[in-house]
Design a protein around this motif. Structure first.
Motif, mmCIF file in Angstrom:
data_model
loop_
_atom_site.group_PDB
_atom_site.id
_atom_site.type_symbol
_atom_site.label_atom_id
_atom_site.label_comp_id
_atom_site.label_asym_id
_atom_site.label_seq_id
_atom_site.Cartn_x
_atom_site.Cartn_y
_atom_site.Cartn_z
ATOM 1 N N PHE A 36 -2.811 14.069 13.348
ATOM 2 C CA PHE A 36 -3.345 14.900 12.271
ATOM 3 C C PHE A 36 -3.669 13.948 11.162
ATOM 4 O O PHE A 36 -4.090 14.557 10.193
ATOM 5 N N ILE A 37 -3.351 12.768 11.235
ATOM 6 C CA ILE A 37 -3.509 11.926 9.980
ATOM 7 C C ILE A 37 -5.135 11.737 10.227
ATOM 8 O O ILE A 37 -5.735 11.254 11.185
ATOM 9 N N PRO A 38 -5.632 11.966 8.775
ATOM 10 C CA PRO A 38 -7.173 11.927 8.980
ATOM 11 C C PRO A 38 -7.485 10.405 8.839
ATOM 12 O O PRO A 38 -6.850 9.514 8.619
ATOM 13 N N ASN A 39 -8.873 10.149 9.471
ATOM 14 C CA ASN A 39 -9.531 8.733 9.535
ATOM 15 C C ASN A 39 -10.389 8.686 8.315
ATOM 16 O O ASN A 39 -11.524 8.694 8.679
ATOM 17 N N THR A 40 -9.846 8.642 7.245
ATOM 18 C CA THR A 40 -11.020 8.707 6.041
ATOM 19 C C THR A 40 -10.320 7.169 5.424
ATOM 20 O O THR A 40 -9.338 6.750 5.739
ATOM 21 N N VAL A 41 -11.232 6.777 4.734
ATOM 22 C CA VAL A 41 -11.106 5.569 3.681
ATOM 23 C C VAL A 41 -10.648 6.029 2.550
ATOM 24 O O VAL A 41 -11.312 6.806 1.983
ATOM 25 N N GLY A 42 -9.506 5.566 2.152
ATOM 26 C CA GLY A 42 -9.100 5.859 0.623
ATOM 27 C C GLY A 42 -7.715 6.700 0.719
ATOM 28 O O GLY A 42 -7.428 7.379 1.765
ATOM 29 N N ARG A 43 -7.233 7.184 -0.586
ATOM 30 C CA ARG A 43 -5.927 7.584 -0.398
ATOM 31 C C ARG A 43 -6.257 9.029 -0.189
ATOM 32 O O ARG A 43 -6.911 9.843 -0.407
ATOM 33 N N THR A 44 -5.268 9.620 0.726
ATOM 34 C CA THR A 44 -5.016 10.922 1.029
ATOM 35 C C THR A 44 -3.587 11.419 1.142
ATOM 36 O O THR A 44 -2.720 10.666 1.129
ATOM 37 N N MET B 12 4.985 16.593 1.796
ATOM 38 C CA MET B 12 3.933 15.752 1.880
ATOM 39 C C MET B 12 3.918 14.155 1.167
ATOM 40 O O MET B 12 4.808 13.908 0.417
ATOM 41 N N VAL B 13 3.088 13.592 1.896
ATOM 42 C CA VAL B 13 3.194 11.985 1.676
ATOM 43 C C VAL B 13 1.947 11.680 1.239
ATOM 44 O O VAL B 13 0.667 12.257 1.713
ATOM 45 N N TYR B 14 1.718 10.665 0.412
ATOM 46 C CA TYR B 14 0.667 9.938 0.090
ATOM 47 C C TYR B 14 0.254 8.858 0.831
ATOM 48 O O TYR B 14 1.022 7.885 0.769
ATOM 49 N N LEU B 15 -1.145 8.769 1.311
ATOM 50 C CA LEU B 15 -1.172 7.382 2.309
ATOM 51 C C LEU B 15 -2.368 6.708 1.753
ATOM 52 O O LEU B 15 -3.390 7.412 1.330
ATOM 53 N N LYS B 16 -2.002 5.542 1.302
ATOM 54 C CA LYS B 16 -3.209 4.776 0.602
ATOM 55 C C LYS B 16 -4.261 4.185 1.428
ATOM 56 O O LYS B 16 -5.472 4.380 1.138
ATOM 57 N N ASP B 17 -3.777 4.102 2.709
ATOM 58 C CA ASP B 17 -4.807 3.667 3.768
ATOM 59 C C ASP B 17 -4.317 4.417 4.938
ATOM 60 O O ASP B 17 -3.579 4.032 5.761
ATOM 61 N N PRO B 18 -5.002 5.627 5.082
ATOM 62 C CA PRO B 18 -4.453 6.451 6.344
ATOM 63 C C PRO B 18 -4.988 5.998 7.671
ATOM 64 O O PRO B 18 -4.181 6.186 8.504
ATOM 65 N N VAL B 19 -5.934 5.242 7.861
ATOM 66 C CA VAL B 19 -6.330 4.650 9.001
ATOM 67 C C VAL B 19 -5.241 3.401 9.376
ATOM 68 O O VAL B 19 -4.852 3.230 10.574
#
Length: 91
Positions: free
Chosen positions: A35-43, A1-8
């Motif tokens: 499958f990368i979520p289109n959300t704002v914020g860390r995910t 699992m990796v942490y994305l600061k800005d997934p978009v």
């Protein structure tokens, strides 16, 4: 699992890379990027173990292209962060 600061940002950077690299070589990655979520914020983004090295080689190959040089800085930073995290997971 990796942490994305800005997934978009990560998703868009990977989509740009997928457009310029051979489709037959990285067709499976196109499905994974979806499958990368289109959300704002860390995910979190779960990259299957067997695909981690493939994603790394994909990023490495993209970084050698002219398109990478013209890429927005935030996209480059997102790819760099992803690359670092994937390298840690493999080691």
């Amino acid at each position: 699992m990796v942490y994305l600061k800005d997934p978009v940002c990560v998703k868009q950077a990977l989509l740009v890379a997928l457009e310029v690299l051979p489709e037959n070589k990285y067709s499976q990655l196109k499905q994974i990027v979806a499958f990368i979520p289109n959300t704002v914020g860390r995910t979190n983004w779960e990259v299957p173990k067997k695909l981690r090295e493939r994603v790394l080689s994909f990023i490495t190959e993209f970084k050698q292209m002219k398109t990478y040089l013209w890429l927005r800085e935030d996209f480059k930073n997102a790819l760099y962060d992803l690359e670092i995290q994937l390298n840690r997971k493999i080691s």
